[in-house]
Structures are given as structure tokens and as C-alpha cells.
Design an enzyme around this catalytic site. Sequence first.
Site, PDB file in Angstrom:
ATOM      1  CD  GLU A   1      44.731-103.606   8.129  1.00  0.00           C
ATOM      2  OE1 GLU A   1      45.958-103.417   8.638  1.00  0.00           O
ATOM      3  OE2 GLU A   1      44.162-103.174   7.082  1.00  0.00           O
TER       4      GLU A   1
ATOM      5  N   GLY B   1      36.853-101.530   8.004  1.00  0.00           N
ATOM      6  CA  GLY B   1      36.494 -99.961   8.002  1.00  0.00           C
ATOM      7  C   GLY B   1      34.864 -99.790   7.756  1.00  0.00           C
ATOM      8  NE  ARG B   2      32.970-100.258   1.683  1.00  0.00           N
ATOM      9  CZ  ARG B   2      33.092 -99.346   0.827  1.00  0.00           C
ATOM     10  NH1 ARG B   2      32.028 -98.246   0.596  1.00  0.00           N
ATOM     11  NH2 ARG B   2      34.478 -99.173   0.138  1.00  0.00           N
TER      12      ARG B   2
ATOM     13  NE  ARG C   1      31.781 -94.917  -0.707  1.00  0.00           N
ATOM     14  CZ  ARG C   1      30.929 -95.523  -1.347  1.00  0.00           C
ATOM     15  NH1 ARG C   1      29.770 -95.380  -1.317  1.00  0.00           N
ATOM     16  NH2 ARG C   1      31.380 -96.662  -1.936  1.00  0.00           N
TER      17      ARG C   1
ATOM     18  CB  CYS D   1      28.211 -74.603  -8.733  1.00  0.00           C
ATOM     19  SG  CYS D   1      27.054 -73.556  -7.794  1.00  0.00           S
TER      20      CYS D   1
HETATM   21  N1  LLP Z   1      43.116-101.669   5.343  1.00  0.00           N
HETATM   22  C1  LLP Z   1      43.557-101.273   4.240  1.00  0.00           C
HETATM   23  C2  LLP Z   1      45.207-101.076   4.126  1.00  0.00           C
HETATM   24  C3  LLP Z   1      43.122-100.321   3.539  1.00  0.00           C
HETATM   25  O1  LLP Z   1      43.575 -99.677   2.447  1.00  0.00           O
HETATM   26  C4  LLP Z   1      41.561-100.334   3.629  1.00  0.00           C
HETATM   27  C5  LLP Z   1      40.864 -99.409   2.799  1.00  0.00           C
HETATM   28  C6  LLP Z   1      40.983-101.028   4.584  1.00  0.00           C
HETATM   29  C7  LLP Z   1      41.817-101.595   5.578  1.00  0.00           C
HETATM   30  C8  LLP Z   1      39.782-100.872   4.899  1.00  0.00           C
HETATM   31  O2  LLP Z   1      38.831-101.332   4.020  1.00  0.00           O
HETATM   32  P1  LLP Z   1      37.120-101.534   4.311  1.00  0.00           P
HETATM   33  O3  LLP Z   1      36.721-102.629   5.182  1.00  0.00           O
HETATM   34  O4  LLP Z   1      36.738-100.286   4.553  1.00  0.00           O
HETATM   35  O5  LLP Z   1      36.684-101.982   2.761  1.00  0.00           O
HETATM   36  N2  LLP Z   1      36.934 -94.368  -0.369  1.00  0.00           N
HETATM   37  C9  LLP Z   1      36.471 -95.669  -0.977  1.00  0.00           C
HETATM   38  C10 LLP Z   1      37.097 -96.749   0.058  1.00  0.00           C
HETATM   39  C11 LLP Z   1      38.409 -96.798  -0.235  1.00  0.00           C
HETATM   40  C12 LLP Z   1      39.014 -97.905   0.699  1.00  0.00           C
HETATM   41  C13 LLP Z   1      40.698 -97.682   0.899  1.00  0.00           C
HETATM   42  N3  LLP Z   1      41.370 -98.790   1.761  1.00  0.00           N
HETATM   43  C14 LLP Z   1      35.131 -95.763  -0.731  1.00  0.00           C
HETATM   44  O6  LLP Z   1      34.395 -94.648  -0.409  1.00  0.00           O
HETATM   45  O7  LLP Z   1      34.172 -96.691  -1.271  1.00  0.00           O
END
Ligand code: LLP
Length: 468
Positions: A314, A316-317, A354, A385
Site C-alpha cells: 500500500e 502512499g508517499r 508537514r 500568523c
Molecule cells: N497503509 C496504511 C494503513 C497507512 O496508515 C499508511 C499511512 C499507508 C498505507 C501509506 O504509507 P506511506 O506509503 O505513505 O508511507 N502524514 C504523515 C504520514 C502519515 C502516514 C499515515 N499512514 C506525513 O506527512 O509524513
Amino acid sequence: MVSTVDLSQTSRRYLPQSQEHALSPNQSLLPVTAQVSPADHLTIGGCDVPELVKQFGSPLYILDEATLRATCRQYREALRQHYPGPSLAIYASKAWSCLAVCAVVTQEKLGIDVVSAGELYTAIEAGATADHIYFHGNNKSLEELQYAVAVGCRIVVDNWHELRTLVTLLETAAAPVTILLRLTPGIECHTHEYIQTGHLDSKFGFDPDQLEAVFAYVSQQPGLHCIGLHAHIGSQIFETQPHADLGDVMVHWLQKAVQHGLPITELDVGGGLGIRYVESDDPPSIDTWVATVSQAIAQACEQRGVPLPRLICEPGRSLVGSACVTAYTVGSQKTVPDTRTYVAVDGGMSDNPRPITYQSVYRALVGNQMSTPLSETVTVAGKHCESGDVVVQAAALPPLQAGDILVIAATGAYNYSMASNYNRVPRPAAVIVGNGEACLIIRRETIQDLVRQDCLPAMLGNPTPSLE
Ligand code: LLP
């Protein structure tokens, strides 16, 4: 003029390396199509960045279609190459949930991970099919669960409360509800503590000591079709060892679940691969990460004599982060003698929370002066601000003037999705670029949008005249 300048001391140093040394997109600071035009402007997807700002306004998120598609393909291809069984990459849409991004990843045959009714609705509207949508979350509401059951997506059950609530919905469900169970694997990784999720003191998932009871309970529910187990250990991870360790933990629990009669055929190892925000960041490539998780699961299955499950990951980033930049326009400056110079831009913590939330670091470059030596060290400040609203501390930049276009790299993940209207600043527009064309994918909010959900009850007296 350009040839007399040491280009490695200019914004050009951040351009992706030439094709023969093509990096995995998550290792590149800028989108793979980033180039410099004869006018010394940054171009992305064949579009001139300062021109885009003129056309679509500032600040502007600029998403490179080629990088996003290439990244999706790298995940799919790496899974095909390294995992001997069936597999599926699903996009963790929390990184950036909007119709266009979800549509592109769907076209690229990825599934989508959602964590709210809003993300679920977005995925469906973008064309994702229910069997490719995985619904996560540690506190899904009754309405969200009803919606998920009606849609028929896969539900990743996080805790006993959710499990029992789901069972109450089974009577009205047309077909058995397909679920996975999320477990807390007890694996720690080195990342910011807010984004660690796999260690035992986490709000997510069933503790290992609850799992056998959960398996026994689920196996007694004919309306629940439990096909898999899920774990996610954290985000922006540069080490591969935690994911290598996760393989055996998951296969161990798969074996236990099967002993309880659950028809488990999927293991979902979550996301977490990091990206490069600054030169010193050194994340593994997508290929290396996928090879690590694939080998870990395949090896554990072999050792334990378990048939290979379908492997789900999964990202995301690492899927969307490096595909986007944010362009701002420079405004005021302030020099505090012997201390620092602040260069302010027309956005900040409302479009990228961030830095203030996680002390995240970013690279700044100048979109209209790619070959000017980086002779100054300044603090790029936001417009909000709040003293902590700093986009980049100690940025190496050329001398800047009001109207210059300051570009921040790698803003595709957790920027728009975490944006706010703090100080009643409208959220920026976003465009997708490719082959020299740019299309709006998110309209800029207007100040009228900002009061659209407000109400002025009669008891407060006469409303003031509308701005419209
Ligand atoms: N799967 C689950 C269940 C998750 O909770 C997350 C991210 C991902 C996949 C995706 O993870 P990635 O591949 O993006 O690392 N807002 C924070 C990041 C929070 C991530 C939350 N869960 C930031 O800006 O660094």
C-alpha cells in the site's frame, strides 16, 4: 552566460539525473520530466513553471503525470518480477485523495486504500471498482461501515468494536462481507514517532494476544468472509529490515488464522517506503523495497510450508510524493541583522503543514532562475500568523525579488491532503502536466468558498452584506 557558472551551484543541481542513471522516482527530488528551458525556467511535463503560475495562479500544486504513471508501473513490475505468487499494489490515497490522482492509479491497475467515507466516495467516483478498494481506519463510524458494506469494498477490520458493529450489519448485507484483519506486528522502525504505527503501543490494529480470540470469533460468523491479514509499520522508512522482519510475523499469523478455518489468501504489508526530500535522504528504490517484502513473505511461506498468499502493498508517499512540486510567488523580505533573512511566500503551513507538524525538511529552488548561483542562505517563511510557519530553514537560493517563483520539491504526498484553511487562506489549485499540456485537477478555493458552510442565524442579528 550560463556556461561560465558552475551549474552544480545552481538550482539545476536538483534536476533528475540523465536517463542512463534513471533513479527510482522516490529517489529523485524532482519529477522525472523536470528540465530547464532556454529561458532558464524550470519545466515539468514540458510546461514552463512560471507560465503555469501566470495561467493558474499562485500557489500552485503541479503534478507530473509521467512520474505518477512510471511509479505505478514500477510497483506493478517489481511485484511481478520479485514475487512468485499473485500480487496487487494499492495506492494509500490518504497521501493525496482527489479524483484525478485516483483515476490515474486506477487506470494503471492499482487498487486504492481509503480511510474514510470521503476517500471511499472519491475512489468510486474516480472509477475504482469495489473489489480493488480496501477500507482502513481505527474508528470507522456506523455510517461509514454501512456505506462500505453497501458498496461491497474490502473492509480492513481494526478492533473488536468495529468487528461487533459489522456483525450487526450482516443481517441486511446482500452478500457475505469481505474483510481483512489488521494486526499490530510489534515492529519498530526509525521514523518520526507520529508516523510509527507497527510498534505495540499503537492505536491501530489487534494486539497479537487478541488475535486467536478474534480468529475464533470471525470463524463463527458465516456472514464474514475473512480473506486476509494486514499490517502497516510506519511511514518515510529508509531501512528495509523492518519490512523483512514483517514477513515472518505475518506468515506466522496467517498459519494460525488458517488453523482456525479462516480462508486467508491475502497478506497486506502496508506502505511506508520513504522518498528523497533533500539530497542527504537515501531511501531504497521501489524495486529494492518490493524485492525485500516479496522475498520475506515467499521465504517465510516456504519455511512454514504455507501456500503463497496474494501479496498486497500500500504505497502512499512513494507513489505520489515525488511527482509533484508546489510553486509559490515570493513577496516580502525581512533581514534581521546578523541573524537571518526571511523571504516570504504566498502560502505555507495551510498548503504544506508537514514542516510545522513533523519538522520536515524540503528543498527550495527558483523556477525562473535555474542557473543563477545559490549565493544566499535564507529562511523561506509562509504567510500565516504563526512564527513556526517556515517552509524551509536555511535554504540556499539566489538573491530573490518579489515576483520570483519559488518551487518546493516533493510535495505530492500529505500536502494537499493535510491542507487547511488556517487564517482563512483558500486552498491552492492543482494542475496535472504532461506532453506540454496542463489541466486543472483541483480548482482554487475562493474566499466565497470559505464562508459557504458558515451560517448566520437570525438570533445574531442582520447578516452583513455578501461578498458575492
Ligand atoms: N497503509 C496504511 C494503513 C497507512 O496508515 C499508511 C499511512 C499507508 C498505507 C501509506 O504509507 P506511506 O506509503 O505513505 O508511507 N502524514 C504523515 C504520514 C502519515 C502516514 C499515515 N499512514 C506525513 O506527512 O509524513
